[in-house]
Scaffold this active site. Structure first.
Site, PDB file in Angstrom:
ATOM      1  N   GLY A  39       0.859  -1.193   0.000  1.00 24.97           N
ATOM      2  CA  GLY A  39       0.000   0.000   0.000  1.00 24.97           C
ATOM      3  C   GLY A  39       0.884   1.227   0.000  1.00 24.97           C
ATOM      4  CG  MET A  96      -1.232   7.462   6.016  1.00 24.75           C
ATOM      5  SD  MET A  96      -0.438   8.438   7.308  1.00 24.75           S
ATOM      6  CE  MET A  96      -0.251   7.257   8.641  1.00 24.75           C
ATOM      7  CB  VAL A 147      -4.467  -1.662   2.508  1.00 22.43           C
ATOM      8  CG1 VAL A 147      -3.224  -2.021   1.709  1.00 22.43           C
ATOM      9  CG2 VAL A 147      -4.776  -2.754   3.519  1.00 22.43           C
ATOM     10  CB  ALA A 189      -9.522  -0.225   8.504  1.00 19.50           C
ATOM     11  CB  SER A 240      -1.219   8.391  16.279  1.00 22.34           C
ATOM     12  OG  SER A 240      -1.824   9.664  16.332  1.00 22.34           O
ATOM     13  N   GLY A 241      -0.359  10.286  13.876  1.00 21.83           N
ATOM     14  CA  GLY A 241       0.457  11.453  13.511  1.00 21.83           C
ATOM     15  C   GLY A 241       0.204  11.918  12.093  1.00 21.83           C
ATOM     16  CE  LYS A 250      -3.957   5.968  15.696  1.00 23.40           C
ATOM     17  NZ  LYS A 250      -5.138   6.336  15.027  1.00 23.40           N
ATOM     18  CG  HIS A 261      -4.321   8.004  19.976  1.00 22.94           C
ATOM     19  ND1 HIS A 261      -4.900   8.511  18.825  1.00 22.94           N
ATOM     20  CD2 HIS A 261      -3.254   8.799  20.223  1.00 22.94           C
ATOM     21  CE1 HIS A 261      -4.201   9.553  18.410  1.00 22.94           C
ATOM     22  NE2 HIS A 261      -3.195   9.740  19.230  1.00 22.94           N
ATOM     23  CG  ASN A 262      -8.054   7.330  16.642  1.00 22.22           C
ATOM     24  OD1 ASN A 262      -6.871   7.448  16.943  1.00 22.22           O
ATOM     25  ND2 ASN A 262      -8.446   7.205  15.394  1.00 22.22           N
ATOM     26  CD  GLU A 318      -7.670  11.871  16.549  1.00 22.66           C
ATOM     27  OE1 GLU A 318      -6.609  11.236  16.616  1.00 22.66           O
ATOM     28  OE2 GLU A 318      -8.408  11.823  15.534  1.00 22.66           O
ATOM     29  CE1 TYR A 319     -12.909   9.998  16.284  1.00 23.59           C
ATOM     30  CE2 TYR A 319     -15.263  10.366  16.518  1.00 23.59           C
ATOM     31  CZ  TYR A 319     -14.205   9.869  15.800  1.00 23.59           C
ATOM     32  OH  TYR A 319     -14.435   9.245  14.612  1.00 23.59           O
ATOM     33  NE  ARG A 339     -15.750  13.928  15.678  1.00 21.79           N
ATOM     34  CZ  ARG A 339     -14.612  13.501  15.146  1.00 21.79           C
ATOM     35  NH1 ARG A 339     -14.617  12.788  14.037  1.00 21.79           N
ATOM     36  NH2 ARG A 339     -13.453  13.757  15.715  1.00 21.79           N
ATOM     37  NE  ARG A 356     -31.772  -3.918  37.992  1.00 21.58           N
ATOM     38  CZ  ARG A 356     -31.160  -4.966  38.492  1.00 21.58           C
ATOM     39  NH1 ARG A 356     -30.707  -4.950  39.741  1.00 21.58           N
ATOM     40  NH2 ARG A 356     -30.988  -6.061  37.770  1.00 21.58           N
TER      41      ARG A 356
HETATM   42  C1  6PG Z   1      -4.175   9.690  14.026  1.00 28.15           C
HETATM   43  C2  6PG Z   1      -5.605   9.943  13.638  1.00 28.15           C
HETATM   44  C3  6PG Z   1      -5.934   9.196  12.393  1.00 28.15           C
HETATM   45  C4  6PG Z   1      -7.182   9.716  11.694  1.00 28.15           C
HETATM   46  C5  6PG Z   1      -8.459   9.491  12.438  1.00 28.15           C
HETATM   47  C6  6PG Z   1      -9.564  10.416  11.982  1.00 28.15           C
HETATM   48  O1  6PG Z   1      -3.989   9.243  15.133  1.00 28.15           O
HETATM   49  O2  6PG Z   1      -3.291   9.951  13.207  1.00 28.15           O
HETATM   50  O3  6PG Z   1      -6.454   9.531  14.657  1.00 28.15           O
HETATM   51  O4  6PG Z   1      -5.966   7.847  12.702  1.00 28.15           O
HETATM   52  O5  6PG Z   1      -7.010  11.072  11.420  1.00 28.15           O
HETATM   53  O6  6PG Z   1      -8.859   8.190  12.203  1.00 28.15           O
HETATM   54  O7  6PG Z   1     -10.720   9.911  12.489  1.00 28.15           O
HETATM   55  P1  6PG Z   1     -12.153  10.423  12.102  1.00 28.15           P
HETATM   56  O8  6PG Z   1     -12.228  10.470  10.609  1.00 28.15           O
HETATM   57  O9  6PG Z   1     -13.057   9.417  12.675  1.00 28.15           O
HETATM   58  O10 6PG Z   1     -12.276  11.782  12.714  1.00 28.15           O
END
Ligand code: 6PG
Length: 471
Positions: free
Chosen positions: A15, A19, A79, A81, A133-134, A187, A190-191, A194-195, A292, A446
């Protein structure tokens, strides 16, 4: 080079999108002999062009690509997911031998990774789930990497990962996470964090704009200043830049031209789903996911604003108080994510080392932040810490933010300014720091309607009361 058996490549990338290409170029920069495969010749040309100085070679023929690799072969998959990962594995399997290693570096769901680990183990192949990530920059110049899988197989590629990962001082932002799908699980969390942080920053934007009447330029200055202090983080840094970015077409601030409807690929939702599964609350992450989704109901929001009237959302709080509220909520978002990792580690026997995870998140990744040093120190002191709020140092930080946090959040609520993540973060804190919750009443209810029984504070066992009988 590829057909010369005496000089085979150490690692192959499958791939060669941005990335994959960037990570491969990063490896080549560090002196590793690497090659890539992609069905699309255009991607190979790009790799050869961008990797000119390394004489990088790409293949569009899978058999030649596989036979160009040293054994045991190490293959990284970058590639999309989902089912594509399975189809690539099916194509590879007949060409591989026992001991070869496949590393899936996409954002795969950890349950898919579990399945793949088990399926490939039968053929003596090692399958790794490795979160990276990054973004594109990170892949090229230093990402944070979260590999999970067989420990011995990890040692085959450890030197490559240590070299290409981001560095904090001399510490590489990569570590062996644990067995099975633990890398992808970490990971995913982590996301989730991030959200949560993105949502909190968006709510700060809403408060500065609609509560305090700040212009985009003013907001840029606030974020820029915050980013020089305790709130320093990658997400705040890029956010500041967004506020001064002009749209090439209209010359307006580009941010003002963007629809207020947020999209997602799903990793945040997965974190919330798993947290429900593990019965481990992560309300700030849940609110980030829900909000969201709520943002997509634009028409409905417009019509309901008409029906209920536009609110006067002006509030009287200082930027310092707002900064406290953000710092407090950010700490809580990390704390919830780490708590989920503690629970998952027990449930799935991942044996996660929380201090190591905090350590590799200090650089390279999207949630990198100054505060991760405090998290790292807290878990380094006590690696069986159940919840970050239990650390004395973190308690002191939180205590210093509470007055500003309460003032900011209550002002927003009183004026009708929607701040779902802030509000639920504070009430999570107030609940988790309450010794006796009103949940005894739920047990009574209950038992009343369903004879589900309850436990007592004064003796062991389960009990049922005849609630209908008047006492
Ligand atoms: C990272 C990001 C990366 C990606 C997200 C975006 O750590 O580099 O998290 O994995 O930008 O998956 O996620 P959404 O499209 O769900 O906001």
């Amino acid at each position: 080079m590829a057909n010369n058996d005496s000089k085979k490549y150490k690692l192959g990338m499958i791939g060669l999108g941005t990335m994959g290409r960037n990570l491969l170029l990063n490896m080549a920069d560090k002196g590793f002999s690497v090659t890539g495969y992609d069905k699309d010749r255009k991607m190979i040309s790009k790799l050869e062009e961008e990797g000119k100085k390394h004489n990088l070679e790409g293949f569009d023929d899978i058999k030649s690509f596989i036979s160009s690799l040293q054994t045991p072969r190490t293959l990284i998959l970058l590639v999309p997911a989902g089912p594509i990962v399975d189809s690539v594995i099916a194509e590879l399997k007949p060409l591989l031998s026992k001991g070869d290693i496949i590393i899936d570096s996409g954002n795969s769901h950890f349950t898919d990774t579990n399945r793949r680990v088990d399926e490939l183990e039968k053929d003596g192949l090692h399958f790794f789930g490795m979160g990276i990530s990054g973004g594109e920059e990170g892949a090229r110049f230093g990402p944070s990497m979260m590999p999970g899988g067989d420990k011995q197989a990890y040692n085959v590629v450890k030197d490559v990962f240590d070299a290409v990962a981001a560095k904090v001082g001399t510490d590489p932002c990569v570590t062996y996470i644990g067995p099975g799908a633990s890398g992808h699980f970490v990971k995913m969390v982590h996301n989730g964090i991030e959200y949560a942080i993105m949502e909190l920053i968006a709510e700060v934007y809403g408060i500065l704009k609609n509560g305090l009447g700040y212009s985009n330029d003013d907001i840029y200055k606030v974020f820029k200043k915050w980013n020089e202090g305790r709130l320093q983080s990658f997400l705040l840094e890029i956010t500041a830049e967004i506020f001064v970015f002009k749209d090439a077409e209209t010359q307006n601030d580009l941010l003002d031209q963007i629809k207020d409807e947020a999209r997602s690929k799903g990793t945040g939702k997965w974190t919330s789903e798993v947290s429900m599964e593990l019965q481990l609350p992560v309300p700030t992450i849940n609110e980030a996911v829900s909000n969201r989704d709520l943002s997509k109901f634009k028409k409905l929001r417009v019509s309901l604003e008409e029906a209920f009237g536009k609110k006067d959302t002006k509030i009287a709080v200082t930027v310092e108080e707002l900064e406290d509220a953000f710092y407090f909520s950010m700490i809580s978002a990390y704390a919830q994510g780490m708590h989920l990792l503690v629970q998952a580690s027990k449930e799935y026997q991942y044996d996660l080392q929380l201090q190591e995870i905090a350590k590799i998140w200090r650089g390279g990744c999207i949630i990198r932040a100054k505060f991760l040093e405090d998290i790292y120190q807290a878990y380094d002191k006590n690696n069986v810490l159940e919840h970050l709020f239990g650390d004395a140092g973190i308690q002191n930080i939180i205590k210093g933010t509470l007055a500003g946090t309460r003032k900011t959040i209550s002002a927003c609520i009183n004026s009708g300014l929607g701040i779902p993540a802030f509000a639920s973060t504070l009430t999570y804190f107030d609940t988790i720091t309450t010794a006796r919750m009103p949940s005894n009443l739920i047990q009574a209810q209950r038992d009343f309607f369903g004879a589900h029984t309850f436990e007592r504070i004064d003796k062991d066992g389960v009990f049922h009361a005849d609630w209908n009988k008047l006492s």
